[in-house]
Design an enzyme around this catalytic site. Structure first.
Site, short mmCIF file in Angstrom:
data_model
loop_
_atom_site.label_atom_id
_atom_site.label_comp_id
_atom_site.label_asym_id
_atom_site.label_seq_id
_atom_site.Cartn_x
_atom_site.Cartn_y
_atom_site.Cartn_z
N LYS A 25 1.72 5.38 -2.02
CA LYS A 25 0.27 5.17 -1.92
C LYS A 25 -0.21 4.04 -2.83
O LYS A 25 -1.33 3.56 -2.69
CB LYS A 25 -0.47 6.47 -2.20
CG LYS A 25 -0.22 7.48 -1.08
CD LYS A 25 -1.11 8.70 -1.19
CE LYS A 25 -0.92 9.64 -0.01
NZ LYS A 25 0.37 10.38 -0.09
N ASP A 26 0.65 3.60 -3.74
CA ASP A 26 0.30 2.43 -4.56
C ASP A 26 0.05 1.19 -3.69
O ASP A 26 -0.77 0.35 -4.04
CB ASP A 26 1.44 2.11 -5.55
CG ASP A 26 1.47 3.10 -6.71
OD1 ASP A 26 0.40 3.59 -7.12
OD2 ASP A 26 2.58 3.39 -7.20
#
Ligand SMILES: *Cc1c(COP(=O)(O)O)cnc(C)c1O
Length: 434
Positions: A106-107
């Protein structure tokens, strides 16, 4: 990038507005009007760097709205990390997506969204309040990506007691412009409260709220990039099978976009845990969302996947269209844990539980189907095992080494605000703080 709402084709937007709206005003999700054909570029991208691919693809998508220089800034501010492909068995490779600041895939979405917002807020002279519900990883990635950004406040809702202690530290120790709301309820409650806030015109007129969940189109676009990058790293002629451990189905939807832009993909496998709503739909044709159940792969404990609506739009609500590119499988808790144990004892490989779900589903798929040697199965490895230390220790009796970015959090003090699972409590918090 012209977009329309999944609930009303006449409700339109473009990328640089849609990222601030999050959801469309009618409650739908933004969806691209058309797919640019990038197949020539993709065919020739072997050996390019991740950022070079990102710059090209993103510019293709939004060149009607912004300059090449601005795309370059967005991409290079977002990504000082890139994915790696690693073999984990004779047949299966994983795409490691956990080399960013919070060690989870999700970064990518969060960093890209933050740098896009920063770029496009530039001369709007507005303050934005990001509202995000998290089952664990979204919140930490968003919090970290927006830390210290000018004119942006972040409010994260997470289900009390249902994220790992380390995830909780990631959400609650940044401070500054990041606030953590600890909700006495489930992730689905959190998601519902956030949706209700966006649907409340009165609230929206008073607080400039925007979304950073996987419903935000600015989160999806960067996730498409690593599918293309994975392809670029392989020899020409490979037929890729992507297995995507899924919860809200943002990651998978992003892969489907990449395919629609011309990425050759032989097959997508949607792998879930016991929250098997989508695999069930693919088998029976009936979609029945319901309350989520808890599993060892808790970031995928989603009972009503938000991106299903986008996939329905993509596939004209026809289950046979889904089946042409996508097959589903769900993996029991027992098989998840056994996979982690087997990879550790046979190969010394420590898997996080989400990646283990993907690997087991891929093994089962390969066992049940015949393929030639050009077939290249890639499992998206969504998190570092250190993020799920309790599950890993429980399964293999060994502690995964924590990356420094995570271990330094353990001694920091948690700061959260506890609220109930009613929308009214969220509204009260927002009105009195912003
Ligand atoms: C969020 C998450 C998933 C699920 O991704 P979706 O895009 O919601 O399907 C899988 N694994 C990990 C570790 C996650 O954080």
């Amino acid at each position: 990038m012209k977009l329309f709402s999944t609930r009303d084709v006449n409700n339109k937007s473009i990328f640089k507005d849609a990222i601030f709206q999050g959801l469309a005003a009618d409650g739908g999700l933004f969806f691209p009007e058309s797919y640019p054909d990038m197949s020539e570029f993709i065919k020739n991208c072997h050996g390019m760097s991740f950022n070079a691919i990102a710059e090209h693809v993103v510019y293709e998508l939004i060149k009607d709205e912004t300059s090449k220089e601005s795309v370059k800034r967005i991409v290079n501010n977002a990504f000082n990390f890139k994915p790696e492909i690693m073999r984990v068995s004779d047949e299966i490779s994983i795409l490691e997506l956990y080399t960013g600041p919070t060690c989870a895939f999700k970064d990518y979405g969060a960093s890209f969204l933050a740098s896009s917002m920063e770029e496009f807020l530039g001369d709007r002279k507005e303050k934005a309040v990001i509202l995000a519900a998290t089952s664990g990883d979204t919140g930490s990635a968003v919090a970290k990506a927006f830390e210290g950004k000018e004119n942006i406040e972040v409010v994260i809702l997470y289900p009390s007691g249902k994220v790992s202690p380390l995830q909780e530290k990631q959400l609650t120790t940044i401070g500054k412009n990041i606030k953590a709301l600890e909700v006495k309820g489930t992730f689905d409650d959190c998601q519902k409260m956030v949706k209700e806030a966006f649907g409340n015109a009165d609230l929206c007129s008073k607080v400039n709220i925007t979304s950073a969940n996987s419903i935000n189109i600015g989160r999806l676009v960067p996730q498409s990039l690593y599918y293309i990058y994975a392809y670029s790293q392989l020899k020409a002629g490979n037929e890729i099978i992507f297995t995507v451990p899924s919860g809200n189905f943002g990651n998978l939807t992003a892969g489907l976009f990449a395919k629609n832009w011309g990425l050759p993909v032989k097959q997508f496998i949607a792998a879930t845990n016991n929250n098997k709503i989508v695999p069930e739909f693919l088998t029976t044709g009936t979609y029945s969302p319901r309350a989520s159940v808890q599993t060892p792969s808790n970031a995928m404990d989603v009972g009503a996947p938000s991106n299903f609506e986008r996939m329905m739009t993509m596939f004209d609500s026809n289950v046979d269209n889904f089946r042409n590119v996508l097959m589903g499988d769900f993996v029991s808790n027992e098989d998840t844990i056994k996979t982690m144990q087997r990879y550790y004892s046979e190969r010394g490989q420590i898997l996080d539980p989400h990646t283990a779900v993907g690997i087991f589903a891929t093994e089962r798929f390969l066992n049940n189907n015949k393929f030639d040697k050009n077939t290249y199965p890639i499992v998206l490895s969504t998190a570092h095992p250190g993020k799920f230390v309790e599950v890993v220790e429980d399964a293999i009796k060994v502690s995964p080494k924590l990356p420094e970015a995570l271990s330094s959090l353990l001694t920091k003090e948690k700061i959260s605000t506890v609220i109930g699972n009613e929308y009214s409590e969220l509204e009260k918090f927002l009105l009195s703080n912003y």
